[in-house]
Design a protein around this motif. Structure first.
Motif, PDB file in Angstrom:
ATOM      1  N   ALA A   1     -72.376 -17.532  48.400  1.00  0.00           N
ATOM      2  CA  ALA A   1     -71.706 -16.787  47.332  1.00  0.00           C
ATOM      3  C   ALA A   1     -71.315 -15.417  47.861  1.00  0.00           C
ATOM      4  N   VAL A   2     -70.138 -14.947  47.462  1.00  0.00           N
ATOM      5  CA  VAL A   2     -69.655 -13.616  47.843  1.00  0.00           C
ATOM      6  C   VAL A   2     -69.034 -12.946  46.625  1.00  0.00           C
ATOM      7  N   SER A   3     -68.947 -11.635  46.677  1.00  0.00           N
ATOM      8  CA  SER A   3     -68.300 -10.890  45.596  1.00  0.00           C
ATOM      9  C   SER A   3     -67.367  -9.848  46.194  1.00  0.00           C
ATOM     10  N   ARG A   4     -66.392  -9.450  45.402  1.00  0.00           N
ATOM     11  CA  ARG A   4     -65.487  -8.389  45.827  1.00  0.00           C
ATOM     12  C   ARG A   4     -65.026  -7.607  44.604  1.00  0.00           C
ATOM     13  N   GLU A   5     -64.976  -6.289  44.749  1.00  0.00           N
ATOM     14  CA  GLU A   5     -64.455  -5.400  43.712  1.00  0.00           C
ATOM     15  C   GLU A   5     -63.134  -4.804  44.190  1.00  0.00           C
ATOM     16  N   PHE A   6     -62.194  -4.698  43.257  1.00  0.00           N
ATOM     17  CA  PHE A   6     -60.884  -4.150  43.572  1.00  0.00           C
ATOM     18  C   PHE A   6     -60.732  -2.759  42.960  1.00  0.00           C
ATOM     19  N   GLU A   7     -59.752  -2.012  43.445  1.00  0.00           N
ATOM     20  CA  GLU A   7     -59.575  -0.631  43.010  1.00  0.00           C
ATOM     21  C   GLU A   7     -59.245  -0.519  41.531  1.00  0.00           C
ATOM     22  N   ASN A   8     -58.628  -1.528  40.950  1.00  0.00           N
ATOM     23  CA  ASN A   8     -58.267  -1.472  39.532  1.00  0.00           C
ATOM     24  C   ASN A   8     -59.415  -1.879  38.603  1.00  0.00           C
ATOM     25  N   GLY A   9     -60.617  -2.098  39.160  1.00  0.00           N
ATOM     26  CA  GLY A   9     -61.770  -2.477  38.355  1.00  0.00           C
ATOM     27  C   GLY A   9     -61.995  -3.967  38.258  1.00  0.00           C
ATOM     28  N   SER A  10     -61.063  -4.758  38.773  1.00  0.00           N
ATOM     29  CA  SER A  10     -61.215  -6.209  38.748  1.00  0.00           C
ATOM     30  C   SER A  10     -62.329  -6.635  39.700  1.00  0.00           C
ATOM     31  N   ARG A  11     -63.022  -7.719  39.329  1.00  0.00           N
ATOM     32  CA  ARG A  11     -64.108  -8.234  40.156  1.00  0.00           C
ATOM     33  C   ARG A  11     -63.918  -9.734  40.338  1.00  0.00           C
ATOM     34  N   ILE A  12     -64.421 -10.235  41.465  1.00  0.00           N
ATOM     35  CA  ILE A  12     -64.339 -11.669  41.734  1.00  0.00           C
ATOM     36  C   ILE A  12     -65.625 -12.113  42.421  1.00  0.00           C
ATOM     37  N   VAL A  13     -66.141 -13.266  41.999  1.00  0.00           N
ATOM     38  CA  VAL A  13     -67.306 -13.886  42.645  1.00  0.00           C
ATOM     39  C   VAL A  13     -66.962 -15.343  42.906  1.00  0.00           C
TER      40      VAL A  13
ATOM     41  N   PHE B   1     -65.543 -13.859  54.561  1.00  0.00           N
ATOM     42  CA  PHE B   1     -64.503 -12.876  54.284  1.00  0.00           C
ATOM     43  C   PHE B   1     -63.438 -12.912  55.374  1.00  0.00           C
ATOM     44  N   LYS B   2     -62.249 -12.599  54.963  1.00  0.00           N
ATOM     45  CA  LYS B   2     -61.124 -12.567  55.892  1.00  0.00           C
ATOM     46  C   LYS B   2     -60.871 -11.118  56.290  1.00  0.00           C
ATOM     47  N   GLY B   3     -61.379 -10.749  57.461  1.00  0.00           N
ATOM     48  CA  GLY B   3     -61.235  -9.374  57.913  1.00  0.00           C
ATOM     49  C   GLY B   3     -62.291  -8.467  57.317  1.00  0.00           C
ATOM     50  N   ASN B   4     -62.161  -7.179  57.613  1.00  0.00           N
ATOM     51  CA  ASN B   4     -63.114  -6.172  57.115  1.00  0.00           C
ATOM     52  C   ASN B   4     -62.582  -5.603  55.803  1.00  0.00           C
ATOM     53  N   LEU B   5     -63.266  -5.912  54.707  1.00  0.00           N
ATOM     54  CA  LEU B   5     -62.799  -5.507  53.378  1.00  0.00           C
ATOM     55  C   LEU B   5     -63.555  -4.310  52.823  1.00  0.00           C
ATOM     56  N   GLY B   6     -64.451  -3.724  53.611  1.00  0.00           N
ATOM     57  CA  GLY B   6     -65.164  -2.531  53.169  1.00  0.00           C
ATOM     58  C   GLY B   6     -66.427  -2.851  52.389  1.00  0.00           C
ATOM     59  N   LEU B   7     -67.019  -1.787  51.787  1.00  0.00           N
ATOM     60  CA  LEU B   7     -68.303  -1.915  51.105  1.00  0.00           C
ATOM     61  C   LEU B   7     -68.209  -2.681  49.794  1.00  0.00           C
ATOM     62  N   LYS B   8     -67.023  -2.813  49.249  1.00  0.00           N
ATOM     63  CA  LYS B   8     -66.861  -3.506  47.968  1.00  0.00           C
ATOM     64  C   LYS B   8     -66.874  -5.023  48.116  1.00  0.00           C
ATOM     65  N   ALA B   9     -66.926  -5.513  49.331  1.00  0.00           N
ATOM     66  CA  ALA B   9     -67.031  -6.951  49.589  1.00  0.00           C
ATOM     67  C   ALA B   9     -68.458  -7.237  50.051  1.00  0.00           C
ATOM     68  N   VAL B  10     -69.172  -8.051  49.300  1.00  0.00           N
ATOM     69  CA  VAL B  10     -70.606  -8.247  49.540  1.00  0.00           C
ATOM     70  C   VAL B  10     -70.913  -9.733  49.703  1.00  0.00           C
ATOM     71  N   GLU B  11     -71.698 -10.062  50.736  1.00  0.00           N
ATOM     72  CA  GLU B  11     -72.216 -11.415  50.926  1.00  0.00           C
ATOM     73  C   GLU B  11     -73.471 -11.554  50.070  1.00  0.00           C
ATOM     74  N   LEU B  12     -73.355 -12.243  48.952  1.00  0.00           N
ATOM     75  CA  LEU B  12     -74.415 -12.266  47.945  1.00  0.00           C
ATOM     76  C   LEU B  12     -75.590 -13.164  48.316  1.00  0.00           C
ATOM     77  N   ILE B  13     -75.302 -14.403  48.743  1.00  0.00           N
ATOM     78  CA  ILE B  13     -76.353 -15.381  49.034  1.00  0.00           C
ATOM     79  C   ILE B  13     -76.087 -15.992  50.399  1.00  0.00           C
ATOM     80  N   LYS B  14     -77.126 -16.030  51.252  1.00  0.00           N
ATOM     81  CA  LYS B  14     -76.949 -16.541  52.608  1.00  0.00           C
ATOM     82  C   LYS B  14     -77.977 -17.622  52.906  1.00  0.00           C
ATOM     83  N   SER B  15     -77.629 -18.485  53.836  1.00  0.00           N
ATOM     84  CA  SER B  15     -78.540 -19.519  54.309  1.00  0.00           C
ATOM     85  C   SER B  15     -79.382 -18.959  55.460  1.00  0.00           C
ATOM     86  N   THR B  16     -80.220 -19.800  56.035  1.00  0.00           N
ATOM     87  CA  THR B  16     -81.033 -19.385  57.173  1.00  0.00           C
ATOM     88  C   THR B  16     -80.207 -19.418  58.468  1.00  0.00           C
ATOM     89  N   ASN B  17     -80.754 -18.836  59.518  1.00  0.00           N
ATOM     90  CA  ASN B  17     -80.060 -18.812  60.814  1.00  0.00           C
ATOM     91  C   ASN B  17     -79.928 -20.199  61.431  1.00  0.00           C
TER      92      ASN B  17
END
Length: 504
Positions: A408-420, A363-379
């Motif tokens: 994979a990441v997801s983000r929800e926008f105020e107008n109801g739009s979603r992106i993955v 993510f680019k900057g802090n996008l709040g709770l509507k931006a979620v890191e869906l799938i992550k690799s190991t450390n």
């Protein structure tokens, strides 16, 4: 006189037997209408013959006071039965249930209750099963009817109706066929999950349309080759998605789309195409994006810039995960086991997904709770910037991207739009149809993007069982216990038992 009396007694016995057989048939074999009617008519005809045969005795009886009292009693019983029947009918139409079990095992899930609340018109459910399975199936059906009386259940004996089985292309028993008007859905497991999903599919007002752009990629959703996505398209069509092939380069309209799919983009988008996509998203449309690492230089810089404006950086690197990877891939086919369990896509998920040749996303900057890191690799993983001689690579601080990485990441926008956005597309290609977790994850992603959250499930009847992946550390554990610990333990126990027996 003796013959007449004997004949009369025989008629009475036969009449009693006919009535008993008739009641038994109507209760136990309700499907055999003609047989039941024939037995019932025979019983009635036999009764009329008895009335004629004993007409003098019958005349004396029905003019007596005893017959009058009997009629009064029968009329009273009939009225009481009518009142009980009316109460029973009202209770059937307006049922009430109480589940006193601690774990609510006799209750439907909140998601199912939400779906049932939206059912207004009658829904017919044809249940094709063996007769001995009708009773356990009816237990689940009754839970649905208790919550909504719009359901009509038809039990069909599969063994007695092979013509209907062939007509409806039923390959598995039991099978439920759910109908609402002209819409039809099928459930091949008698479980709440499949039944609710099928009900939701037939009550949706319109089809959910996925518009797949084919003008910026060499991969096709209609080609059966290993690197293409025809298997994914067929699965989505079974899930009642409508797939439309579009070409952004031709300036085609996106008004009919619920979700725009940009899968495996390799040719850059121009400013007009990006403006078209942005107008679609600002209008409430959702985006599914899949980008692979580009080994011969970045060819989609404008598209990456657009995604960065939406708050997501898609790096052009190769994810290396030496501690969780497909054996023999040198870490370039990571197995992901860390998921955002709080996100609707991955609630109650305990599986894994593998990504052959994946990049990384941040993510680019802090996008709040509507931006979620869906799938992550190991450390221990990292993003490799040098694609040559991968078997000799190690993490270079300041040059490579440190793990854990986002696949994979997801983000929800105020107008109801979603992106993955996914960092790989080939994990759902035709070459990997046996790996059902990969396909389940993507179908659930599309259900979330199209706001069909109730259809999210990791148990799809259209998908076969998946193979088992075993990483190198897991192989080491298996070898240690099966080849070393267990045999040595058994040898020690054998020696101890032998010595003890010798002392005896």
């Amino acid at each position: 006189m003796v013959v007449k009396a004997l004949f009369g007694n025989i008629l009475i016995i036969v009449n009693i037997i006919l009535y008993m057989v008739g009641v038994f048939l109507w209760i136990s074999i309700t499907d055999e209408i003609y047989l039941n009617l024939i037995v019932s008519i025979c019983a009635i005809v036999n009764t009329l013959i008895l009335l004629i045969f004993y007409r003098k005795k019958f005349k004396d009886y029905y003019t007596s006071s005893q017959f009058k009292y009997l009629c009064d009693a029968l009329i009273s019983c009939f009225l009481i039965c009518c009142i009980i029947g009316l109460v029973n009918y009202l209770a059937f139409k307006n049922p009430i249930e109480f589940d006193v079990t601690q774990r609510k095992v006799h209750s439907l899930s909140p998601q199912t209750l939400k779906v049932l609340e939206s059912v207004d018109d009658e829904i017919s459910i044809d249940i094709y099963a063996k007769r001995e399975n009708f009773q356990p199936i009816s237990t689940l059906m009754e839970l649905y009817r208790l919550k909504n009386s719009a359901f009509k259940f038809n039990y069909i004996d599969a063994e007695l109706n092979p013509d209907l089985i062939a007509k409806n292309r039923i390959t598995q028993i039991p099978t439920l066929i759910i109908k609402k008007g002209e819409k039809v859905a099928k459930a091949q497991r008698v479980r709440e999950l499949e039944l609710t999903s099928a009900i939701l599919k037939v009550i949706r007002e319109r089809e959910t349309t996925l518009c797949v752009d084919s003008s910026h990629t060499k991969f096709s959703w209609y080609n059966d080759g290993r690197d293409h996505f025809s298997a994914l398209r067929k699965l989505l069509e079974l899930e009642l998605f409508k797939i439309e092939d579009i070409k952004l380069v031709a300036g085609e309209s996106l008004k009919s789309c619920d979700t725009l799919v940009l899968w495996g983009t390799e040719i850059d988008l121009n400013k007009d195409e990006i403006a078209n996509i942005e107008a679609f998203r600002e209008g409430g449309g959702s985006l599914l994006v899949g980008i692979n690492p580009q080994f011969n230089g970045d060819t989609i810089s404008l598209f990456r810039d657009y995604l960065a404006e939406e708050g997501v950086n898609v790096h052009n690197i190769l994810s290396i995960s030496p501690d969780s990877t497909i054996d023999g891939s040198n870490g370039a086919a990571p197995i992901a086991k860390t998921f955002a369990k709080s996100h609707p896509i991955f609630q109650n998920y305990s599986g894994f997904v593998f990504f052959p040749l994946a990049t990384a996303i941040s993510f680019k900057g802090n996008l709040g709770l509507k931006a979620v890191e869906l799938i992550k690799s190991t450390n221990m993983s990292w993003g490799e910037s040098d694609f040559i001689n991968l078997d000799k690579k190690k993490f270079d601080k300041g040059k490579d991207l440190a793990g854990p990485l986002n696949f994979a990441v997801s983000r929800e926008f105020e107008n109801g739009s979603r992106i993955v956005i996914y960092s790989n597309t080939s994990f759902v290609s035709n070459a990997y149809t046996k790996f059902t977790s990969n396909f389940n994850v993507l179908v659930n992603t599309l259900n979330w993007l199209t706001k069909n959250d109730q259809l999210i499930t990791f148990d799809r009847i259209a998908l076969k069982d998946e193979p088992l992946f075993i990483s190198s550390p897991q192989l080491g554990v298996i070898f240690f216990f099966s080849v070393l610990v267990l045999p040595i333990t058994l040898i020690i126990i054998s020696i101890l038992l032998y010595r003890r027996k010798g002392k005896l």
